[in-house]
Design an enzyme around this catalytic site. Structure first.
Site, PDB file in Angstrom:
ATOM      1  N   GLY A 247      34.099  31.048  43.278  1.00 45.80           N
ATOM      2  CA  GLY A 247      32.733  31.495  43.518  1.00 45.80           C
ATOM      3  C   GLY A 247      32.410  31.678  44.980  1.00 45.80           C
TER       4      GLY A 247
ATOM      5  N   GLU B 235      39.858  27.599  43.548  1.00 43.38           N
ATOM      6  CA  GLU B 235      40.643  28.820  43.639  1.00 43.38           C
ATOM      7  C   GLU B 235      39.811  29.915  44.289  1.00 43.38           C
ATOM      8  OE1 GLU B 235      40.759  30.716  39.364  1.00 43.38           O
ATOM      9  OE2 GLU B 235      40.768  28.523  39.194  1.00 43.38           O
TER      10      GLU B 235
ATOM     11  N   GLY C 104      40.068  34.322  45.615  1.00 46.52           N
ATOM     12  CA  GLY C 104      40.768  35.577  45.831  1.00 46.52           C
ATOM     13  C   GLY C 104      40.131  36.350  46.960  1.00 46.52           C
ATOM     14  N   ARG C 105      38.946  36.913  46.676  1.00 42.42           N
ATOM     15  CA  ARG C 105      38.288  37.792  47.645  1.00 42.42           C
ATOM     16  C   ARG C 105      37.989  37.097  48.969  1.00 42.42           C
ATOM     17  NH1 ARG C 105      32.772  40.468  45.783  1.00 42.42           N
ATOM     18  NH2 ARG C 105      33.688  39.623  43.892  1.00 42.42           N
TER      19      ARG C 105
ATOM     20  N   CYS D 184      39.645  65.016  39.805  1.00 39.98           N
ATOM     21  CA  CYS D 184      38.966  65.922  38.877  1.00 39.98           C
ATOM     22  C   CYS D 184      38.290  65.134  37.756  1.00 39.98           C
ATOM     23  CB  CYS D 184      39.968  66.914  38.306  1.00 39.98           C
ATOM     24  SG  CYS D 184      40.659  68.028  39.546  1.00 39.98           S
TER      25      CYS D 184
ATOM     26  N   TYR E 140      41.276  43.629  46.131  1.00 36.59           N
ATOM     27  CA  TYR E 140      41.142  44.561  45.023  1.00 36.59           C
ATOM     28  C   TYR E 140      41.179  46.009  45.495  1.00 36.59           C
ATOM     29  CZ  TYR E 140      39.953  40.174  42.867  1.00 36.59           C
ATOM     30  OH  TYR E 140      39.991  38.871  42.445  1.00 36.59           O
TER      31      TYR E 140
END
Length: 427
Positions: A227, A269, A271-272, A346, A375
């Protein structure tokens, strides 16, 4: 000419630039914000570039472990120097083949999402004469923070519903090849502020203590999730949680006083937070057009380059970072453009941002999308329309240390029975 413009001229666009010094700084800041005995899991999915992972793996004696959910991530983490025995294998769809190979590589800790998931892990462990330490992922019925991305408290493929634990726990305790080591929580993503983050952690600890008290849930290891906030594809600074350690220690003292004796080990934990502010995406303006009163700036980067939630419309809009005082003034006083940033694909879904404030632009200009280290390419539609992947350049101390590009190639696939590929269709 700015440093980023120089790199764009040298390596072309679209181009990701990752600063390894910023990865190291984020790792240091987060470890220092956590109580000393805590483990920190790095979510490989956020940025699996081997050089980025190597920095996160460390080697400085501080505990940083890999959280993985595929054999590809396992291979990347091993290459970067993470210890397989310290990894946490997660995910709701672990196949028998994945479990077999992960156990063979030395992975011993798994987060399990259901009774059947635990049984699959146990069967693979028994087949190899191993024993898997399993954390039960808990889908808590309660929550604290209300202004972040919720990851719990509703029907989900993730986790065992907390209200059913008492009913299923006896079955879980008896699964051969496994030992229930503790619990895994992941209640939210990107907390709006430190108070929300701490409130969620306190709630998670209270739920864990209640499940232990009411149902006898074994708790030797508890992952309380993440978080941690970080700006994503917009200007802004990654927060430093200067009071988090003390506030977490107080919460632990109130719910698990034996944690100071080492009887329960805790982990978080991320990530970002660990990689987000290390990266920028450089993209060049290909065309500018007007349509029914709206301006569209067409870039050489689209959702095939930066698709990670922005291309799905979940984290719009991205914003650009001005490269000088003149650009900054144009954005601030509205003398630039307000336009949609779209990619070259496209499909009408190739939108990175709508009504984005921009400086005055011309075809050929390079835009910088900041805080794009998480990401990126591997969370994008890389193969759509056959466009090449963006180049990824890594710098340390301002110097380029690596410049690579992900390449796709089609290869022969043998049948699972081990025979030669059969004709009559693609392998």
């Amino acid at each position: 000419m700015t440093r980023y413009t120089e790199l764009a001229e040298r390596y072309g666009t679209p181009l990701y630039v990752y600063d390894l010094d910023r990865v190291a700084a984020a790792r240091r800041d987060l470890l220092e914000a956590l109580p000393e005995p805590f483990s920190l899991f790095s979510a490989v999915k956020a940025n699996p570039h081997p050089e980025v992972l190597r920095v996160l793996a460390g080697g400085d004696g501080r505990v940083c472990r890999a959280e993985i959910s595929s054999l590809g991530e396992l291979a990347a983490a091993l290459e970067a120097g993470f210890d397989a025995a310290g990894m946490l294998y997660t995910g709701p769809g672990k196949t028998g083949g994945e479990l077999r190979d992960a156990l063979a590589a030395g992975v011993r800790t798994f987060s399990v999402e259901s009774a059947s998931d635990l049984e699959h892990v146990g069967a693979a462990a028994v087949a190899q004469g191993a024993r898997a330490q399993c954390l039960l992922r808990i889908n808590s019925a309660s929550a604290s923070a209300t202004t972040s991305i919720r990851m719990t408290g509703r029907p989900s493929q993730f986790g065992i519903d907390a209200e059913t634990l008492g009913e299923v726990l006896p079955r879980l305790r008896e699964v051969p090849g496994t030992s229930i080591a503790g619990a895994h929580f992941f209640p939210l993503s990107n907390a709006s502020d430190e108070d929300s983050l701490v409130g969620e952690f306190r709630n998670t600890l209270a739920v864990a203590a209640e499940l232990e008290r009411e149902h006898g849930l074994p708790l030797r290891f508890v992952d309380i999730g993440g978080g941690f906030a970080a700006p994503y594809a917009v200007p802004g600074e990654r927060p430093v949680y200067e009071k988090l350690r003390g506030r977490l220690e107080d919460a632990l003292d109130a719910t698990f006083p034996r944690w100071r004796l080492g009887e329960v080990h805790f982990a978080c934990e991320s990530g970002r937070y660990l990689v987000g502010d290390s990266g920028v995406l450089l993209t060049r303006v290909v065309n500018i057009k007007e349509s029914r009163g709206r301006t569209f700036v067409i870039l050489d980067a689209g959702i095939n380059t930066f698709g990670g939630m922005s291309g799905l419309g979940r984290l719009l809009p991205v914003a650009v970072r001005p490269e000088g005082p003149e650009q900054a003034a144009q954005i601030a006083d509205g003398t630039g453009l307000s336009a949609s940033l779209v990619g070259p694909l496209c499909t009408p879904g190739d939108v990175l941002g709508r009504q984005v404030d921009l400086p005055d632009l011309r075809v050929g200009d390079v835009l910088t999308i900041p805080n794009a280290g998480a990401y990126g390419p591997t969370a994008s539609l890389l193969m759509f329309l056959g466009r090449p992947a963006p180049a990824e350049v890594l710098v340390r101390g301002g110097e380029v240390v690596s410049a690579t590009r992900i390449e796709h190639r089609r290869s022969e696939v043998a049948p699972l029975d081990g025979g030669a590929p059969r004709g009559g269709g693609p392998a």
